[in-house]
Enzyme design. Structure first.
Site, PDB file in Angstrom:
ATOM      1  N   GLY A  21       2.437 -45.384  23.235  1.00  0.00           N
ATOM      2  CA  GLY A  21       0.990 -45.469  23.289  1.00  0.00           C
ATOM      3  C   GLY A  21       0.414 -44.273  24.010  1.00  0.00           C
ATOM      4  O   GLY A  21       1.127 -43.311  24.318  1.00  0.00           O
ATOM      5  N   ALA A  24       1.857 -44.845  27.856  1.00  0.00           N
ATOM      6  CA  ALA A  24       3.256 -45.112  28.179  1.00  0.00           C
ATOM      7  C   ALA A  24       4.123 -45.183  26.933  1.00  0.00           C
ATOM      8  O   ALA A  24       3.625 -45.378  25.820  1.00  0.00           O
ATOM      9  CB  ALA A  24       3.368 -46.427  28.963  1.00  0.00           C
ATOM     10  N   ARG A  25       5.429 -45.013  27.168  1.00  0.00           N
ATOM     11  CA  ARG A  25       6.435 -45.241  26.131  1.00  0.00           C
ATOM     12  C   ARG A  25       7.209 -46.499  26.474  1.00  0.00           C
ATOM     13  O   ARG A  25       7.499 -46.754  27.644  1.00  0.00           O
ATOM     14  CB  ARG A  25       7.403 -44.046  26.045  1.00  0.00           C
ATOM     15  N   LYS A  39       9.212 -49.668  30.481  1.00  0.00           N
ATOM     16  CA  LYS A  39       7.908 -49.048  30.313  1.00  0.00           C
ATOM     17  C   LYS A  39       7.880 -47.772  31.146  1.00  0.00           C
ATOM     18  O   LYS A  39       7.977 -47.820  32.376  1.00  0.00           O
ATOM     19  CB  LYS A  39       6.799 -50.004  30.752  1.00  0.00           C
ATOM     20  N   ASP A 148      -7.682 -55.155  30.786  1.00  0.00           N
ATOM     21  CA  ASP A 148      -7.517 -54.740  29.388  1.00  0.00           C
ATOM     22  C   ASP A 148      -7.124 -55.954  28.554  1.00  0.00           C
ATOM     23  O   ASP A 148      -6.084 -55.976  27.899  1.00  0.00           O
ATOM     24  CB  ASP A 148      -6.467 -53.635  29.276  1.00  0.00           C
TER      25      ASP A 148
END
Length: 245
Positions: A21, A24-25, A39, A148
């Site tokens: 994203g 982050a991966r 993460k 979020d």
């Protein structure tokens, strides 16, 4: 989090990139025989290095605190196995047999004819909406703001969803913007973000969020009316921004 893990050897092995994203991966792997998701918050080259490092650490701390606080009040969240402070990684339990609420609703609606749900589909959606409202209400009652709260950050256990007598089991993830705050404003923003996520994708079931709010009201019994007033104010601000462009 496991307190007796040898940090020098605590490594998630067989890592494979699962998703990337903007922030982050995500990698899957194995942590001492347990299926794990890692993460990793990577550096943003467009930000000043000191600012980037500070924001990354703040969001990692927020993630960990949000996960733990929700777990402590009985909300399902992934267990944390290990935190790599230098690599900016959080090694967590891989939740299996789950869908995001976004994907799950989409699957249900795919089976509808001309966008009209049958009785079974409608009942499942109503049960889901009620459980979403309860979960968010419990979180807000504890003063936890998600930050979020989209349908992609709420997971549903798919192992028993065909049984209409069983309540959906939900998990919350992605707490990088979470914090503790008892203000009605921040709780209203959480609800508004969720509403926008639902109505922008699933405009054919406008009643879904109404059920979420009814269930939320029944759970968030302390100051709920003030939160709803703030939600209306935030909606109005959102409409004004849309009109002005």
């Amino acid at each position: 989090m496991d307190s007796n893990v040898n940090h020098a050897s605590a490594v998630t092995v067989n890592q494979q990139l699962f998703k990337q994203g903007a922030e982050a991966r995500l990698f899957t792997g194995s942590f001492f025989g347990r299926k794990t998701i890692v993460k990793e918050r990577f550096s943003k080259k467009y930000r000043h290095p000191e600012l980037d490092e500070r924001l990354t650490k703040e969001r990692m701390r927020a993630e960990l605190k949000g996960l733990m606080r929700c777990k402590n009040i009985g909300i399902w969240t992934p267990a944390v196995y290990f935190v790599g402070s230098k690599s900016n990684t959080v090694h967590m339990e891989l939740l299996e047999n789950v869908d995001t609420v976004n994907i799950y609703i989409g699957k249900l609606l795919m089976g509808c004819v001309d966008g009209s749900c049958d009785v079974q589909c409608t009942n499942k959606l109503k049960q889901l909406a009620e459980e979403v409202g309860i979960t968010v209400g419990k979180m807000h009652l504890a003063g936890i703001i998600h930050g979020d709260l989209t349908t992609s950050n709420i997971l549903i256990d798919t192992t028993n969803v065909e049984n209409e007598s069983t309540k959906p089991k939900l998990a919350l993830i992605d707490f990088g913007l979470s914090h503790v705050d008892n203000s009605a404003e921040d709780k209203g923003v959480d609800l508004y973000v969720l509403e926008r996520a639902l109505t922008s994708t699933f405009s054919n079931i406008p009643w879904f969020f109404d059920i979420v709010l009814t269930s939320y009201r029944g759970t968030y019994t302390s100051g709920g009316e003030e939160v709803f007033k703030k939600l209306e104010e935030i909606r109005l601000r959102g409409r004004k921004r849309t009109m002005i462009g």
